[in-house]
Design a protein around this motif. Structure first.
Motif, PDB file in Angstrom:
ATOM      1  N   UNK A 139       0.888  -1.197  -0.064  1.00  0.00           N
ATOM      2  CA  UNK A 139       0.006  -0.179  -0.215  1.00  0.00           C
ATOM      3  C   UNK A 139       1.074   1.200  -0.107  1.00  0.00           C
ATOM      4  N   UNK A 140       0.335   2.398  -0.504  1.00  0.00           N
ATOM      5  CA  UNK A 140       1.198   3.551  -0.697  1.00  0.00           C
ATOM      6  C   UNK A 140       1.357   4.254   0.528  1.00  0.00           C
ATOM      7  N   UNK A 141       0.693   5.519   0.641  1.00  0.00           N
ATOM      8  CA  UNK A 141       1.130   6.363   1.839  1.00  0.00           C
ATOM      9  C   UNK A 141       0.210   5.829   2.916  1.00  0.00           C
ATOM     10  N   UNK A 142       0.241   4.930   3.616  1.00  0.00           N
ATOM     11  CA  UNK A 142      -0.672   4.570   4.634  1.00  0.00           C
ATOM     12  C   UNK A 142       0.243   4.259   5.875  1.00  0.00           C
ATOM     13  N   UNK A 143      -0.309   4.795   7.114  1.00  0.00           N
ATOM     14  CA  UNK A 143       0.430   4.704   8.402  1.00  0.00           C
ATOM     15  C   UNK A 143      -0.301   4.111   9.335  1.00  0.00           C
TER      16      UNK A 143
END
Length: 97
Positions: A12-16
């Protein structure tokens, strides 16, 4: 009867957080179910927030149809801008096997 399945490993990309992960994975799974009329679920990497395992299953009378749908599903996920498809493993079985 032919049964096909596809196991996808997705980055997943910009996932925190796990909450952000759900906001990406749930719509993806819903889109797969709605677009291709398949069974789909998050099946792996449940405790990792940047990875997801997605399983897809289909049953049909013709093996060619199963293969075509799985090819389209894989291409659909690979083209999604919010995820990177790391790997795809598939299987195909006949009920007489």
């Amino acid at each position: 009867m032919w049964i096909g399945w596809l196991e996808l490993d997705i980055l997943l990309g910009d996932v925190h957080t796990l909450k952000e992960k759900r906001s990406v994975v749930r719509p993806l799974v819903a889109d797969l179910r709605r677009t291709f009329i398949v069974s789909a679920a998050e099946t792996g990497s449940l405790d990792l927030y940047r990875r997801a395992g997605v399983g897809i299953g289909i049953v049909a009378a013709d093996s060619r149809h199963v293969i075509d749908v799985l090819d389209k599903v894989e291409e659909f996920v690979a083209q999604r801008p919010e995820v990177d498809l790391l790997s795809a493993h598939r299987g195909l079985a006949n009920s007489r096997d």
